[in-house]
Scaffold this motif. Structure first.
Motif, PDB file in Angstrom:
ATOM      1  N   PRO A  89      98.667  20.251  17.323  1.00  0.00           N
ATOM      2  CA  PRO A  89      99.415  18.993  17.448  1.00  0.00           C
ATOM      3  C   PRO A  89      98.814  18.051  18.491  1.00  0.00           C
ATOM      4  O   PRO A  89      98.872  16.837  18.324  1.00  0.00           O
ATOM      5  N   SER A  90      98.242  18.607  19.576  1.00  0.00           N
ATOM      6  CA  SER A  90      97.711  17.771  20.662  1.00  0.00           C
ATOM      7  C   SER A  90      96.255  18.131  20.934  1.00  0.00           C
ATOM      8  O   SER A  90      95.977  18.924  21.835  1.00  0.00           O
ATOM      9  N   PRO A  91      95.336  17.547  20.169  1.00  0.00           N
ATOM     10  CA  PRO A  91      93.920  17.823  20.453  1.00  0.00           C
ATOM     11  C   PRO A  91      93.597  17.450  21.895  1.00  0.00           C
ATOM     12  O   PRO A  91      94.085  16.417  22.394  1.00  0.00           O
ATOM     13  N   GLN A  92      92.831  18.294  22.583  1.00  0.00           N
ATOM     14  CA  GLN A  92      92.531  18.091  24.006  1.00  0.00           C
ATOM     15  C   GLN A  92      91.088  18.468  24.280  1.00  0.00           C
ATOM     16  O   GLN A  92      90.599  19.418  23.680  1.00  0.00           O
ATOM     17  N   PRO A  93      90.452  17.764  25.248  1.00  0.00           N
ATOM     18  CA  PRO A  93      89.144  18.231  25.694  1.00  0.00           C
ATOM     19  C   PRO A  93      89.293  19.307  26.778  1.00  0.00           C
ATOM     20  O   PRO A  93      90.168  19.200  27.633  1.00  0.00           O
ATOM     21  N   VAL A  94      88.440  20.321  26.703  1.00  0.00           N
ATOM     22  CA  VAL A  94      88.424  21.362  27.741  1.00  0.00           C
ATOM     23  C   VAL A  94      86.975  21.686  28.091  1.00  0.00           C
ATOM     24  O   VAL A  94      86.071  21.474  27.285  1.00  0.00           O
ATOM     25  N   ASN A  95      86.783  22.216  29.285  1.00  0.00           N
ATOM     26  CA  ASN A  95      85.435  22.596  29.724  1.00  0.00           C
ATOM     27  C   ASN A  95      85.044  23.974  29.235  1.00  0.00           C
ATOM     28  O   ASN A  95      83.854  24.269  29.097  1.00  0.00           O
ATOM     29  N   VAL A  96      86.045  24.820  29.047  1.00  0.00           N
ATOM     30  CA  VAL A  96      85.784  26.216  28.689  1.00  0.00           C
ATOM     31  C   VAL A  96      86.655  26.574  27.485  1.00  0.00           C
ATOM     32  O   VAL A  96      87.840  26.241  27.451  1.00  0.00           O
ATOM     33  N   LEU A  97      86.051  27.252  26.516  1.00  0.00           N
ATOM     34  CA  LEU A  97      86.810  27.814  25.393  1.00  0.00           C
ATOM     35  C   LEU A  97      86.982  29.305  25.630  1.00  0.00           C
ATOM     36  O   LEU A  97      86.022  29.990  25.991  1.00  0.00           O
ATOM     37  N   ALA A  98      88.182  29.814  25.403  1.00  0.00           N
ATOM     38  CA  ALA A  98      88.433  31.254  25.481  1.00  0.00           C
ATOM     39  C   ALA A  98      88.845  31.733  24.102  1.00  0.00           C
ATOM     40  O   ALA A  98      89.699  31.120  23.460  1.00  0.00           O
ATOM     41  N   LEU A  99      88.230  32.811  23.653  1.00  0.00           N
ATOM     42  CA  LEU A  99      88.561  33.372  22.336  1.00  0.00           C
ATOM     43  C   LEU A  99      88.602  34.890  22.412  1.00  0.00           C
ATOM     44  O   LEU A  99      87.650  35.521  22.870  1.00  0.00           O
ATOM     45  N   GLY A 100      89.695  35.458  21.936  1.00  0.00           N
ATOM     46  CA  GLY A 100      89.747  36.902  21.743  1.00  0.00           C
ATOM     47  C   GLY A 100      89.087  37.252  20.424  1.00  0.00           C
ATOM     48  O   GLY A 100      88.901  36.383  19.560  1.00  0.00           O
ATOM     49  N   PRO A 101      88.724  38.520  20.235  1.00  0.00           N
ATOM     50  CA  PRO A 101      88.180  38.937  18.944  1.00  0.00           C
ATOM     51  C   PRO A 101      89.088  38.497  17.798  1.00  0.00           C
ATOM     52  O   PRO A 101      90.299  38.716  17.824  1.00  0.00           O
ATOM     53  N   GLY A 102      88.489  37.837  16.802  1.00  0.00           N
ATOM     54  CA  GLY A 102      89.232  37.366  15.642  1.00  0.00           C
ATOM     55  C   GLY A 102      89.625  35.909  15.713  1.00  0.00           C
ATOM     56  O   GLY A 102      89.878  35.289  14.680  1.00  0.00           O
ATOM     57  N   GLU A 103      89.677  35.334  16.921  1.00  0.00           N
ATOM     58  CA  GLU A 103      90.114  33.934  17.039  1.00  0.00           C
ATOM     59  C   GLU A 103      88.984  32.966  16.697  1.00  0.00           C
ATOM     60  O   GLU A 103      87.814  33.273  16.890  1.00  0.00           O
ATOM     61  N   ARG A 104      89.372  31.783  16.226  1.00  0.00           N
ATOM     62  CA  ARG A 104      88.423  30.707  15.980  1.00  0.00           C
ATOM     63  C   ARG A 104      88.894  29.443  16.694  1.00  0.00           C
ATOM     64  O   ARG A 104      90.101  29.240  16.871  1.00  0.00           O
ATOM     65  N   THR A 162      96.015  34.992  15.102  1.00  0.00           N
ATOM     66  CA  THR A 162      95.587  35.925  16.142  1.00  0.00           C
ATOM     67  C   THR A 162      95.895  35.266  17.478  1.00  0.00           C
ATOM     68  O   THR A 162      95.652  34.066  17.641  1.00  0.00           O
ATOM     69  N   VAL A 163      96.434  36.022  18.411  1.00  0.00           N
ATOM     70  CA  VAL A 163      96.731  35.433  19.711  1.00  0.00           C
ATOM     71  C   VAL A 163      96.494  36.481  20.796  1.00  0.00           C
ATOM     72  O   VAL A 163      96.808  37.663  20.608  1.00  0.00           O
ATOM     73  N   VAL A 164      95.904  36.019  21.901  1.00  0.00           N
ATOM     74  CA  VAL A 164      95.606  36.949  22.994  1.00  0.00           C
ATOM     75  C   VAL A 164      96.816  37.036  23.917  1.00  0.00           C
ATOM     76  O   VAL A 164      97.236  36.024  24.494  1.00  0.00           O
ATOM     77  N   ILE A 165      97.369  38.232  24.040  1.00  0.00           N
ATOM     78  CA  ILE A 165      98.481  38.440  24.967  1.00  0.00           C
ATOM     79  C   ILE A 165      97.870  38.868  26.295  1.00  0.00           C
ATOM     80  O   ILE A 165      97.275  39.943  26.389  1.00  0.00           O
ATOM     81  N   PRO A 166      98.000  38.027  27.328  1.00  0.00           N
ATOM     82  CA  PRO A 166      97.360  38.355  28.603  1.00  0.00           C
ATOM     83  C   PRO A 166      97.902  39.663  29.170  1.00  0.00           C
ATOM     84  O   PRO A 166      99.007  40.077  28.827  1.00  0.00           O
ATOM     85  N   LEU A 167      97.121  40.280  30.040  1.00  0.00           N
ATOM     86  CA  LEU A 167      97.575  41.544  30.607  1.00  0.00           C
ATOM     87  C   LEU A 167      98.921  41.358  31.299  1.00  0.00           C
ATOM     88  O   LEU A 167      99.113  40.375  32.005  1.00  0.00           O
ATOM     89  N   TYR A 168      99.825  42.289  31.042  1.00  0.00           N
ATOM     90  CA  TYR A 168     101.206  42.243  31.525  1.00  0.00           C
ATOM     91  C   TYR A 168     101.917  40.934  31.150  1.00  0.00           C
ATOM     92  O   TYR A 168     102.876  40.528  31.804  1.00  0.00           O
TER      93      TYR A 168
END
Ligand SMILES: [Cu+2]
Length: 456
Positions: free
Chosen positions: A255-270, A414-420
Motif C-alpha cells: 500500500p505504501s511504496p517506500q525507499p530503503v537502504n537495506v532489503l531484508a529477506l528470509g528464505p522464500g521471501e521476494r 512468507t513472513v519472518v518472525i523475529p526471535l522472541y
C-alpha cells in the motif's frame, strides 16, 4: 526419454505438448573461474529458467526427473489445488526417480512467484532446497506498463552447506534489538543441536566478481526482483549510494511504496523494487555481512564509462520493519484467532534440534481446521532464539500486527518472525484443500516445524 510413471495424469493430456518442460538432473555450476558446484537443477541451470505465465490462462508443466530420488516441484505463492501444489503432506504425488509427471494448473494471482523442490532433506544436505532446484515464476496480469529500462532477477544463494555446532550470529541480522514479546521468563539452556551453515555464496549462479556486472547508465530506472533462495539463512542486501524503492513484497503490491537502504529477506521471501541510477561509479550490490559478501554474495553494478574497482560502503544500521510499507486502514475484527506457538527443543545429547508448533512437532492431529469463508487471525508466537521465515501454502495472508505495530494491506505468503517476536496475520479461508504451513529453513521444516491445515 523416461517412461510415464503409473498414475501420472491422463494419457490424453500427455499427448498435447506441455507449455513448459522442467528436467531435473545433476549439474556442475561454475560460480567462479574453475570453481564448480555439483548440485541438482532444472534444465541445466540454477536458477532454472524464468517462467512467465499469464494469470488465469491454464498451463501444463512436464517435469522429468533424471535423478535417483523422488521429487516434487512447489509453485510458491500460487493458489493451486493441493494435488498439484508440490507438497507431499498435501497429497501431491511425487515425480518418481527416472519418471515424469505433468502438473496442470491455472496460475494466479499475478506477481513475482517462484518454484522450487519441496523434497524432504533431513540430514542429507544434497536434497530439497539445499540443491539448485529453483527459479523465478512471473505471473503476468497483462496490466504492467513496464516503465523500466532494465528488469533484473537477483536470487540470493549459499552453496555446499555443512553442519556446525557454532550458533549463527543473530545480532548480525539486525533483528536482536527489537521488542521481544514472546521471550520466555526462563530460557532453555540445554546444548543446541547441529545447524546448517555455508561459506560459499552467489547471486544467481555467480559469486561476486565472477559474472558480468549489471551495466547501467545515469538516469536509468532498474526494476529488480530479489528472491532469497537460501535453504538456511535470512539475508540483508544493500547497494551503496542507492536506495531500493520497494513496490511489492512476495509479489504483492504494497500500500505504501517506500525507499530503503537495506532489503531484508528470509528464505522464500521476494521483494520487487526499482533503483534510480543516479550515482555514477562502480558499486557492489551485496550482503551487508562482510563475510558473506566477500565469500560471494554480491554483484557488481557498473555505470557506463566507469572503470574503477567496485566499491562497498556499509549502510547505516537499519532494522527491517514491514509496517512502513503498510496502510493505516481500520481493520475488521477476525471471526476467530489461531495461536501458533513456536518452540525449539534443543537436541541435548541428540544430533539435531526438534521444532514444535503448539507443543508438538509435525504431524499434528486435527488442531488446524479451517471453515471456508471464515476470517482467521493467525498469531505467530516465536519463543525461540532464531528468526523464522514461516510460509503458508496456497494462500496469502495480510499482516495485522508486527511486534505491537498494527498495519494493513501487506499481503504475503512468507513472513519472518523475529526471535522472541510476535506477528499476527489475517487469513481468509477461501482455498479449500490441504494446506501446508512451515518454516522455510529446510532443517527446521524437516525436524518438526510444519503443520497441516485442513478445511472442515
Ligand atoms: Cu525456522
Amino acid at each position: 526419454m523416461p517412461e510415464s510413471q503409473p498414475g501420472a495424469s491422463a494419457g490424453k493430456a500427455q499427448e498435447t505438448p506441455a507449455d513448459v518442460t522442467l528436467r531435473i538432473a545433476p549439474v556442475a555450476i561454475e560460480i567462479a573461474p574453475s570453481r564448480f558446484i555439483s548440485t541438482i537443477a532444472y534444465n541445466g541451470t540454477s536458477p532454472g529458467p524464468v517462467l512467465r505465465m499469464r494469470e488465469g490462462r491454464p498451463v501444463a508443466v512436464d517435469v522429468i526427473n533424471d535423478t535417483d530420488a523422488a521429487e516434487l516441484v512447489h509453485w510458491h505463492g500460487l493458489f493451486v489445488p493441493s494435488e498439484v501444489d508440490g507438497s507431499d503432506e498435501e497429497g501431491t504425488p511425487t515425480v518418481a526417480p527416472g519418471g515424469r509427471r505433468r502438473y496442470q494448473f491455472t496460475p494466479r494471482p499475478a506477481g513475482t512467484r517462484w518454484y522450487h523442490s519441496h523434497a524432504m532433506a533431513g540430514a542429507d544436505l544434497h536434497r530439497g532446497t539445499y540443491t539448485g532446484q529453483y527459479g523465478f515464476l512471473m505471473i503476468d496480469a497483462g496490466d504492467d506498463p513496464g516503465r523500466y529500462d532494465q528488469e533484473i532477477f537477483l536470487a540470493l544463494r549459499d552453496w555446499e552447506p555443512y553442519f556446525t555446532d557454532q550458533p549463527e550470529n543473530e545480532a548480525a541480522e539486525g533483528n536482536a534489538s527489537g521488542p521481544q514479546p514472546e521471550r520466555p521468563a526462563v530460557l532453555d539452556t540445554r546444548p543446541n543441536g547441529l545447524e546448517v551453515t555455508s561459506q560459499l555464496f552467489s547471486i544467481n549462479d555467480k559469486a561476486l566478481g565472477a559474472g558480468d556486472p549489471i551495466r547501467v547508465r545515469p538516469g536509468q530506472r532498474i526494476l529488480v526482483h530479489v528472491l532469497n533462495a537460501s535453504a538456511v539463512e535470512n539475508r540483508e542486501i544493500a547497494l551503496p549510494g542507492h536506495q531500493f524503492h520497494v513496490l511489492a513484497m512476495d509479489g504483492n503490491k504494497v500500500p505504501s511504496p517506500q525507499p530503503v537502504n537495506v532489503l531484508a529477506l528470509g528464505p522464500g521471501e521476494r521483494v520487487d523494487a526499482f533503483i534510480e541510477m543516479n550515482q555514477p561509479g562502480v558499486w557492489i550490490l551485496g550482503s551487508t555481512d562482510d563475510m558473506v559478501r566477500n565469500a560471494g554474495l554480491g554483484i557488481v553494478v557498473e555505470y557506463e564509462n566507469q572503470h574503477r574497482e567496485p566499491q562497498w560502503i556499509p549502510p547505516s544500521k537499519a532494522v527491517w520493519d514491514y509496517t512502513i510499507f503498510g496502510a493505516n486502514a481500520p481493520r475488521p475484527a477476525p471471526d476467530q484467532t489461531i495461536d501458533m506457538i513456536f518452540e525449539k527443543i534443543p537436541s541435548g545429547s541428540g544430533q539435531f534440534n526438534i521444532w514444535h508448533i503448539n507443543g508438538k512437532p509435525y504431524p499434528h492431529d486435527r488442531e488446524f481446521v479451517l471453515q471456508q469463508g471464515t476470517r482467521y487471525r493467525l498469531v505467530f508466537r516465536n519463543r525461540t532464539d532464531d528468526s523464522h521465515p514461516v510460509h503458508l501454502h496456497r494462500h496469502l495472508f495480510e499482516l495485522a500486527d508486527v511486534n505491537g505495530k498494527t498495519t494493513a494491506g501487506i499481503m504475503k505468503d512468507t513472513v519472518v518472525i523475529p526471535l522472541y517476536g510476535r506477528i499476527s496475520a489475517d487469513l481468509l479461508a477461501d482455498q479449500p484443500g490441504l494446506t501446508l504451513f512451515h518454516c522455510h529453513i529446510q532443517q527446521h521444516m524437516d525436524y518438526g516445524f510444519k503443520a497441516l491445515f485442513r478445511y472442515s
